[in-house]
Design a protein around this motif. Structure first.
Motif, PDB file in Angstrom:
ATOM      1  N   SER A 129     -53.569  -9.138   5.504  1.00 11.72           N
ATOM      2  CA  SER A 129     -54.182 -10.447   5.250  1.00 11.72           C
ATOM      3  C   SER A 129     -53.606 -11.135   4.009  1.00 11.72           C
ATOM      4  N   LEU A 130     -53.359 -10.369   2.937  1.00 12.54           N
ATOM      5  CA  LEU A 130     -52.826 -10.981   1.720  1.00 12.54           C
ATOM      6  C   LEU A 130     -51.452 -11.586   1.958  1.00 12.54           C
ATOM      7  N   ARG A 131     -50.610 -10.884   2.706  1.00 10.27           N
ATOM      8  CA  ARG A 131     -49.280 -11.411   3.012  1.00 10.27           C
ATOM      9  C   ARG A 131     -49.374 -12.620   3.942  1.00 10.27           C
ATOM     10  N   LEU A 132     -50.256 -12.537   4.937  1.00 12.57           N
ATOM     11  CA  LEU A 132     -50.420 -13.664   5.849  1.00 12.57           C
ATOM     12  C   LEU A 132     -50.886 -14.907   5.109  1.00 12.57           C
ATOM     13  N   ARG A 133     -51.767 -14.719   4.140  1.00 13.80           N
ATOM     14  CA  ARG A 133     -52.250 -15.844   3.342  1.00 13.80           C
ATOM     15  C   ARG A 133     -51.088 -16.497   2.582  1.00 13.80           C
ATOM     16  N   GLU A 134     -50.203 -15.687   2.032  1.00 11.89           N
ATOM     17  CA  GLU A 134     -49.030 -16.216   1.335  1.00 11.89           C
ATOM     18  C   GLU A 134     -48.138 -17.003   2.294  1.00 11.89           C
ATOM     19  N   TRP A 135     -47.975 -16.510   3.504  1.00 16.18           N
ATOM     20  CA  TRP A 135     -47.154 -17.205   4.488  1.00 16.18           C
ATOM     21  C   TRP A 135     -47.762 -18.549   4.865  1.00 16.18           C
ATOM     22  N   LEU A 136     -49.086 -18.613   4.975  1.00 11.00           N
ATOM     23  CA  LEU A 136     -49.751 -19.869   5.294  1.00 11.00           C
ATOM     24  C   LEU A 136     -49.524 -20.902   4.192  1.00 11.00           C
ATOM     25  N   VAL A 137     -49.777 -20.495   2.948  1.00 14.96           N
ATOM     26  CA  VAL A 137     -49.640 -21.413   1.819  1.00 14.96           C
ATOM     27  C   VAL A 137     -48.181 -21.831   1.625  1.00 14.96           C
ATOM     28  N   GLY A 138     -47.263 -20.886   1.876  1.00 19.33           N
ATOM     29  CA  GLY A 138     -45.843 -21.171   1.696  1.00 19.33           C
ATOM     30  C   GLY A 138     -45.202 -21.899   2.853  1.00 19.33           C
ATOM     31  N   ASP A 148     -61.826 -11.417   6.151  1.00 22.31           N
ATOM     32  CA  ASP A 148     -62.648 -11.702   4.967  1.00 22.31           C
ATOM     33  C   ASP A 148     -61.877 -12.399   3.845  1.00 22.31           C
ATOM     34  N   PRO A 149     -61.213 -13.531   4.114  1.00 24.51           N
ATOM     35  CA  PRO A 149     -60.451 -14.193   3.053  1.00 24.51           C
ATOM     36  C   PRO A 149     -61.368 -14.911   2.061  1.00 24.51           C
ATOM     37  N   ALA A 150     -60.905 -15.028   0.835  1.00 21.91           N
ATOM     38  CA  ALA A 150     -61.624 -15.831  -0.160  1.00 21.91           C
ATOM     39  C   ALA A 150     -61.390 -17.304   0.145  1.00 21.91           C
ATOM     40  N   PRO A 151     -62.381 -18.166  -0.135  1.00 19.21           N
ATOM     41  CA  PRO A 151     -62.198 -19.609   0.104  1.00 19.21           C
ATOM     42  C   PRO A 151     -61.019 -20.157  -0.698  1.00 19.21           C
ATOM     43  N   SER A 152     -60.358 -21.168  -0.120  1.00 21.65           N
ATOM     44  CA  SER A 152     -59.218 -21.791  -0.786  1.00 21.65           C
ATOM     45  C   SER A 152     -59.110 -23.236  -0.340  1.00 21.65           C
ATOM     46  N   LEU A 266     -60.100 -17.533  11.483  1.00 21.85           N
ATOM     47  CA  LEU A 266     -58.941 -18.338  11.853  1.00 21.85           C
ATOM     48  C   LEU A 266     -58.599 -19.237  10.677  1.00 21.85           C
ATOM     49  N   ALA A 267     -57.365 -19.150  10.192  1.00 18.86           N
ATOM     50  CA  ALA A 267     -56.946 -19.889   9.001  1.00 18.86           C
ATOM     51  C   ALA A 267     -55.778 -20.806   9.338  1.00 18.86           C
ATOM     52  N   VAL A 268     -55.882 -22.069   8.889  1.00 19.87           N
ATOM     53  CA  VAL A 268     -54.825 -23.071   9.100  1.00 19.87           C
ATOM     54  C   VAL A 268     -54.609 -23.808   7.785  1.00 19.87           C
ATOM     55  N   PRO A 269     -53.371 -23.991   7.339  1.00 19.43           N
ATOM     56  CA  PRO A 269     -53.142 -24.747   6.097  1.00 19.43           C
ATOM     57  C   PRO A 269     -53.716 -26.153   6.191  1.00 19.43           C
ATOM     58  N   THR A 270     -54.399 -26.588   5.160  1.00 14.24           N
ATOM     59  CA  THR A 270     -54.987 -27.929   5.182  1.00 14.24           C
ATOM     60  C   THR A 270     -53.919 -29.017   5.189  1.00 14.24           C
ATOM     61  N   ALA A 271     -52.729 -28.700   4.694  1.00 19.46           N
ATOM     62  CA  ALA A 271     -51.658 -29.702   4.660  1.00 19.46           C
ATOM     63  C   ALA A 271     -50.916 -29.812   5.983  1.00 19.46           C
ATOM     64  N   ARG A 272     -51.209 -28.924   6.930  1.00 28.03           N
ATOM     65  CA  ARG A 272     -50.485 -28.916   8.203  1.00 28.03           C
ATOM     66  C   ARG A 272     -50.984 -30.041   9.102  1.00 28.03           C
ATOM     67  N   PRO A 273     -50.110 -30.922   9.617  1.00 31.45           N
ATOM     68  CA  PRO A 273     -50.563 -31.972  10.534  1.00 31.45           C
ATOM     69  C   PRO A 273     -51.180 -31.365  11.791  1.00 31.45           C
ATOM     70  N   ALA A 274     -52.255 -31.977  12.278  1.00 39.13           N
ATOM     71  CA  ALA A 274     -52.964 -31.467  13.452  1.00 39.13           C
ATOM     72  C   ALA A 274     -52.266 -31.947  14.723  1.00 39.13           C
TER      73      ALA A 274
END
Length: 300
Positions: A129-138, A148-152, A266-274
């Motif tokens: 999960s920690l690596r996946l979170r980095e991939w999403l943000v990056g 169980d991710p922390a809010p961001s 389910l996590a999606v970057p907020t900056a990602r166009p829908a």
């Protein structure tokens, strides 16, 4: 208000002439004039002043022309959107999955995605999960399933399943065990900051309980192998024993006092166009995870 009459009125106002507008619209001038008259009757005001060299909008006509342009543009956008929805989306979708989730859903995900969207491509990346979170943000992943991710503010989170944790053992177990009883048993668990380990520590520490760890192993599959050999027990999500169908039968006990639940999010970057492809992928992933791992939160 009739869209066609608005279109005809706007054409005359912009061309400055009934004859030029009629030619552009492939209509007779009399037919075009009749449609404008019907629109004027509908709004109860004269919209165009006719003169020898053409026609110009009245004050009311100028006001309506602004509305007409906005309405016609909106109607065109609606037509374009409907036409787009009839076509298969294109592009490539990159999805990050934890190994335990990937093991269960990847085959169905790829098969159904390809059948539904043959002109699009899909990439599945596995990681904790920690690596996946980095991939999403990056920007390396378009979406991911996290535990169980922390809010961001950088990631939009949707809880799909709340899965209870259970004790898994090679030896017979009672149907239920208190958390205080579970932590007294020799355990093999992932090492911190693994989300599962963090969740168990967060429930044990405030109660003055400490884990009796025989080993720390990050792979759930390897943890199950060690449990099957009788090395130690493990605390895992209820679906985890399905990852080891070839192992000796494992015994499972529900954990209570308290019940501890692991969230699949389910996590999606907020900056990602829908985009349509992103929306289609999230819906498909949502359905598969909820089907494989349990009911969505709040379901009966």
């Amino acid at each position: 208000m009739d869209l066609t009459r608005l279109q005809y009125f706007a054409a005359v106002a912009e061309a400055g002439s009934f004859s030029r507008a009629a030619a552009a619209l492939h209509l007779t001038q009399s037919s075009l004039s009749r449609q404008v008259q019907l629109l004027e009757a509908e709004v109860g005001q004269r919209l165009l002043e006719r003169h020898g060299r053409g026609a110009v909008p009245t004050e009311a006509g100028t006001a309506l022309l602004g509305h007409a342009r906005a309405i016609l543009e909106l109607a065109q956008r609606a037509r374009t959107d409907m036409a787009e929805r009839q076509r298969n989306p294109r592009g490539r979708l990159t999805i990050g999955l934890p190994p335990r989730v990937a093991h269960v859903v990847t085959a169905d995900l790829v098969e159904r995605f390809h059948a539904l969207y043959p002109e699009a491509g899909i990439t599945i990346m596995e990681g904790l999960s920690l690596r996946l979170r980095e991939w999403l943000v990056g920007g390396r992943a378009d979406m991911a399933i996290l535990f169980d991710p922390a809010p961001s503010p950088q990631i939009a989170l949707e809880t799909l399943v709340r899965e209870p944790l259970v004790l898994v053992s090679s030896r017979p177990l009672p149907p239920r065990l208190r958390l205080a009883e579970v932590v007294q048993r020799p355990l093999v668990m992932p090492s911190a900051p693994n989300a599962l380990r963090r969740l168990l520590d967060e429930h044990a520490a405030p109660r003055g309980l400490s884990l009796q760890l025989v080993a720390e192993v990050d792979s759930v599959q390897t943890v199950l192998n060690l449990v099957a050999r009788g090395v130690a027990d493990a605390v895992l999500p209820a679906s985890a024993p399905r990852l080891a169908p070839g192992l000796a039968p494992l015994h499972v006990a529900a954990i209570h006092a308290p019940v501890v639940r692991n969230k699949l999010v389910l996590a999606v970057p907020t900056a990602r166009p829908a985009t349509r492809l992103l929306q289609a992928g999230t819906q498909l992933l949502r359905e598969l995870v909820q089907r494989q791992f349990g009911k969505p939160p709040g379901a009966p």
